[in-house]
Design a protein around this motif. Sequence first.
Motif, PDB file in Angstrom:
ATOM      1  N   PRO A 130       0.809  -1.163  -0.062  1.00  0.00           N
ATOM      2  CA  PRO A 130       0.002  -0.148   0.081  1.00  0.00           C
ATOM      3  C   PRO A 130       1.025   1.087   0.033  1.00  0.00           C
ATOM      4  O   PRO A 130       1.847   1.151   0.580  1.00  0.00           O
ATOM      5  CB  PRO A 130      -0.757  -0.080   1.452  1.00  0.00           C
ATOM      6  N   ALA A 131       0.395   2.256  -0.606  1.00  0.00           N
ATOM      7  CA  ALA A 131       1.105   3.682  -0.653  1.00  0.00           C
ATOM      8  C   ALA A 131       1.769   4.153   0.607  1.00  0.00           C
ATOM      9  O   ALA A 131       2.819   4.592   0.685  1.00  0.00           O
ATOM     10  CB  ALA A 131       0.373   4.533  -1.548  1.00  0.00           C
ATOM     11  N   THR A 132       0.660   3.948   1.574  1.00  0.00           N
ATOM     12  CA  THR A 132       1.139   4.353   2.893  1.00  0.00           C
ATOM     13  C   THR A 132       2.377   3.655   3.559  1.00  0.00           C
ATOM     14  O   THR A 132       3.008   4.049   4.707  1.00  0.00           O
ATOM     15  CB  THR A 132      -0.118   4.315   4.038  1.00  0.00           C
ATOM     16  N   SER A 138       3.815  12.935   4.854  1.00  0.00           N
ATOM     17  CA  SER A 138       3.694  14.258   3.981  1.00  0.00           C
ATOM     18  C   SER A 138       3.731  14.116   2.566  1.00  0.00           C
ATOM     19  O   SER A 138       2.929  14.995   1.693  1.00  0.00           O
ATOM     20  CB  SER A 138       4.866  15.067   4.259  1.00  0.00           C
ATOM     21  N   THR A 139       4.488  13.348   2.085  1.00  0.00           N
ATOM     22  CA  THR A 139       4.325  12.942   0.530  1.00  0.00           C
ATOM     23  C   THR A 139       2.965  12.385   0.446  1.00  0.00           C
ATOM     24  O   THR A 139       2.596  12.624  -0.867  1.00  0.00           O
ATOM     25  CB  THR A 139       5.551  11.653   0.212  1.00  0.00           C
ATOM     26  N   ALA A 140       2.479  11.379   1.113  1.00  0.00           N
ATOM     27  CA  ALA A 140       1.242  10.804   0.612  1.00  0.00           C
ATOM     28  C   ALA A 140       0.268  11.962   0.608  1.00  0.00           C
ATOM     29  O   ALA A 140      -0.729  11.790  -0.249  1.00  0.00           O
ATOM     30  CB  ALA A 140       0.740   9.506   1.660  1.00  0.00           C
ATOM     31  N   LYS A 141       0.128  12.676   1.536  1.00  0.00           N
ATOM     32  CA  LYS A 141      -1.190  13.676   1.513  1.00  0.00           C
ATOM     33  C   LYS A 141      -0.812  14.977   0.392  1.00  0.00           C
ATOM     34  O   LYS A 141      -1.539  15.403   0.291  1.00  0.00           O
ATOM     35  CB  LYS A 141      -1.057  14.468   2.819  1.00  0.00           C
ATOM     36  N   ASP A 142       0.486  14.798  -0.391  1.00  0.00           N
ATOM     37  CA  ASP A 142       0.534  15.888  -1.434  1.00  0.00           C
ATOM     38  C   ASP A 142       0.131  15.511  -2.619  1.00  0.00           C
ATOM     39  O   ASP A 142      -0.191  16.523  -3.503  1.00  0.00           O
ATOM     40  CB  ASP A 142       2.205  16.170  -1.297  1.00  0.00           C
ATOM     41  N   GLN A 186      -4.884   3.040  -1.207  1.00  0.00           N
ATOM     42  CA  GLN A 186      -4.113   3.642  -2.396  1.00  0.00           C
ATOM     43  C   GLN A 186      -2.880   2.697  -2.629  1.00  0.00           C
ATOM     44  O   GLN A 186      -2.223   2.266  -1.629  1.00  0.00           O
ATOM     45  CB  GLN A 186      -3.568   4.820  -2.201  1.00  0.00           C
ATOM     46  N   TYR A 187      -2.470   2.250  -3.825  1.00  0.00           N
ATOM     47  CA  TYR A 187      -1.369   1.463  -4.167  1.00  0.00           C
ATOM     48  C   TYR A 187      -0.393   2.086  -5.197  1.00  0.00           C
ATOM     49  O   TYR A 187       0.686   1.635  -5.300  1.00  0.00           O
ATOM     50  CB  TYR A 187      -1.981  -0.106  -4.774  1.00  0.00           C
ATOM     51  N   GLY A 188      -1.291   2.753  -5.917  1.00  0.00           N
ATOM     52  CA  GLY A 188      -0.431   3.432  -7.149  1.00  0.00           C
ATOM     53  C   GLY A 188      -0.061   4.919  -6.670  1.00  0.00           C
ATOM     54  O   GLY A 188      -0.440   5.402  -6.002  1.00  0.00           O
ATOM     55  N   MET A 189       1.461   5.271  -6.972  1.00  0.00           N
ATOM     56  CA  MET A 189       1.902   6.675  -6.607  1.00  0.00           C
ATOM     57  C   MET A 189       1.742   7.276  -8.142  1.00  0.00           C
ATOM     58  O   MET A 189       2.375   6.930  -9.049  1.00  0.00           O
ATOM     59  CB  MET A 189       3.321   6.373  -6.166  1.00  0.00           C
ATOM     60  N   PRO A 190       0.794   8.141  -8.456  1.00  0.00           N
ATOM     61  CA  PRO A 190       0.618   8.936  -9.860  1.00  0.00           C
ATOM     62  C   PRO A 190       1.897   9.555 -10.038  1.00  0.00           C
ATOM     63  O   PRO A 190       2.529  10.347  -9.248  1.00  0.00           O
ATOM     64  CB  PRO A 190      -0.350  10.028  -9.165  1.00  0.00           C
ATOM     65  N   LEU A 191       2.521   9.224 -11.347  1.00  0.00           N
ATOM     66  CA  LEU A 191       3.710   9.501 -11.606  1.00  0.00           C
ATOM     67  C   LEU A 191       3.590  10.926 -12.308  1.00  0.00           C
ATOM     68  O   LEU A 191       4.225  11.907 -12.024  1.00  0.00           O
ATOM     69  CB  LEU A 191       4.461   8.499 -12.467  1.00  0.00           C
ATOM     70  N   ILE A 192       3.020  10.814 -13.240  1.00  0.00           N
ATOM     71  CA  ILE A 192       2.872  12.099 -14.167  1.00  0.00           C
ATOM     72  C   ILE A 192       1.347  12.413 -14.447  1.00  0.00           C
ATOM     73  O   ILE A 192       0.667  10.973 -14.685  1.00  0.00           O
ATOM     74  CB  ILE A 192       3.732  12.127 -15.501  1.00  0.00           C
ATOM     75  N   ALA A 193       0.889  13.439 -14.801  1.00  0.00           N
ATOM     76  CA  ALA A 193      -0.430  13.566 -15.186  1.00  0.00           C
ATOM     77  C   ALA A 193      -0.640  14.310 -16.704  1.00  0.00           C
ATOM     78  O   ALA A 193       0.152  15.010 -17.069  1.00  0.00           O
ATOM     79  CB  ALA A 193      -1.044  14.544 -14.239  1.00  0.00           C
ATOM     80  N   SER A 194      -1.800  13.825 -17.181  1.00  0.00           N
ATOM     81  CA  SER A 194      -2.193  14.743 -18.423  1.00  0.00           C
ATOM     82  C   SER A 194      -3.545  15.119 -18.322  1.00  0.00           C
ATOM     83  O   SER A 194      -4.324  14.237 -17.486  1.00  0.00           O
ATOM     84  CB  SER A 194      -2.116  13.738 -19.642  1.00  0.00           C
ATOM     85  N   ALA A 195      -3.796  15.914 -18.938  1.00  0.00           N
ATOM     86  CA  ALA A 195      -5.447  16.517 -18.964  1.00  0.00           C
ATOM     87  C   ALA A 195      -5.663  17.069 -20.334  1.00  0.00           C
ATOM     88  O   ALA A 195      -4.912  17.382 -21.055  1.00  0.00           O
ATOM     89  CB  ALA A 195      -5.422  17.531 -17.791  1.00  0.00           C
ATOM     90  N   ARG A 196      -7.055  17.187 -20.611  1.00  0.00           N
ATOM     91  CA  ARG A 196      -7.525  17.659 -21.791  1.00  0.00           C
ATOM     92  C   ARG A 196      -8.005  19.063 -21.706  1.00  0.00           C
ATOM     93  O   ARG A 196      -8.568  19.488 -20.564  1.00  0.00           O
ATOM     94  CB  ARG A 196      -8.517  16.765 -22.414  1.00  0.00           C
ATOM     95  N   ALA A 197      -8.043  19.859 -22.625  1.00  0.00           N
ATOM     96  CA  ALA A 197      -8.500  21.182 -22.688  1.00  0.00           C
ATOM     97  C   ALA A 197      -8.753  21.500 -23.956  1.00  0.00           C
ATOM     98  O   ALA A 197      -8.190  21.137 -24.901  1.00  0.00           O
ATOM     99  CB  ALA A 197      -7.219  22.313 -22.067  1.00  0.00           C
ATOM    100  N   LEU A 198      -9.480  22.587 -24.299  1.00  0.00           N
ATOM    101  CA  LEU A 198      -9.804  23.312 -25.398  1.00  0.00           C
ATOM    102  C   LEU A 198      -8.901  24.013 -26.273  1.00  0.00           C
ATOM    103  O   LEU A 198      -8.635  24.965 -25.594  1.00  0.00           O
ATOM    104  CB  LEU A 198     -11.038  23.657 -25.591  1.00  0.00           C
ATOM    105  N   PHE A 199      -8.150  23.734 -27.316  1.00  0.00           N
ATOM    106  CA  PHE A 199      -7.077  24.636 -28.044  1.00  0.00           C
ATOM    107  C   PHE A 199      -8.047  25.212 -28.910  1.00  0.00           C
ATOM    108  O   PHE A 199      -8.722  24.911 -29.553  1.00  0.00           O
ATOM    109  CB  PHE A 199      -6.121  23.800 -28.408  1.00  0.00           C
ATOM    110  N   TYR A 200      -7.928  26.543 -29.310  1.00  0.00           N
ATOM    111  CA  TYR A 200      -8.587  27.331 -30.348  1.00  0.00           C
ATOM    112  C   TYR A 200      -7.841  28.274 -30.946  1.00  0.00           C
ATOM    113  O   TYR A 200      -6.932  28.880 -30.271  1.00  0.00           O
ATOM    114  CB  TYR A 200      -9.908  28.040 -29.658  1.00  0.00           C
TER     115      TYR A 200
END
Length: 318
Positions: A18-20, A26-30, A45-59
């Motif tokens: 488990p991530a904990t 402090s890292t877990a709560k961040d 929680q078992y995974g430690m989110p590494l990098i994120a991606s998100a979508r947005a509208l490009f215009y």
Amino acid sequence: MLNIDAFAGFANDQLLYPATDVLSDSTAKDFQDTFAKNASVDGAQYGMPLIASARALFYNKDLFDKAGISAPPKTWDELETAARKITETGVPGYGLPLGSEEAQGETGIWFYGAGGGYGDAQKITVDTPENLEGATFIQKLVDEKLTQADAGATNRTPLINVFIQGQLGMIEALPPTVGQIKEKNPALNYGIAPIPTKDGSPFTLGVADHLMAFKNDGKKQDAIRKFLDYFYSTDVYTQWVEAEGFLPTTKSGAEKLASNPDTKPFLDLLPNARFYPSTNKAWTATQGAVQSLIGQIAQGKDPATVLKEIQAKADAAS
């Protein structure tokens, strides 16, 4: 340790810490709350989110000015109006990539934007009234010729390149698209805005890869914790994330990069991120069904029938 997007199978086989057990408090709560929840199985929680991606509208701001559009759309009705005005100038108003490369992402944008989605860890839900509303709106954009030709077979990567060359009014894209624009067409006059939804409520489609730590008789637990606390420390982590062209999954990382104009529009959306139900064992089959079938609605097939077919494949894999 392993970096991959899928961790639930390993967790269900009791192979992971488990991530904990491998993070300081402090890292877990961040971690961003939405990303921590997405990295969990049955509340742990078992995974430690590494990098994120998100979508947005490009215009394309120049095309908006030419069409007399003063601001990016916030709702579907506004998007339809903007797409029509741009299309009337001779350029496709909205880029709709329903080809197999990333059909589940584009489709998810419209499902979640209607208040629906793909379900959760317990149940896949594709055939719903909300999702039908989203699929029907996609078909409307195609039928009224407000998108590029052959939307049902168009893949995301080449279509983003069309936008980068200034030949498309709007498209949903990713943080790395900013770097691609700088490299390929730095003169492009563009803006980034939240994804338009049915009622204008904020939302983004979030994606994250994960680190996971495999049990090893407790021999490496302290070393793993030391490494992860160092890796996710603000200065170290943000430098790495910026080099990769993605987004941080930590709150401190988001605060540090908030002044970066390339990432700020995406960072502002992360608290409202929605995710694929990747911890559901039927998700892989569901994703494959969406990728192979959803493009048919752009070719005139009844959206309700397509959603029922996708749901049937999801149910068969459950």
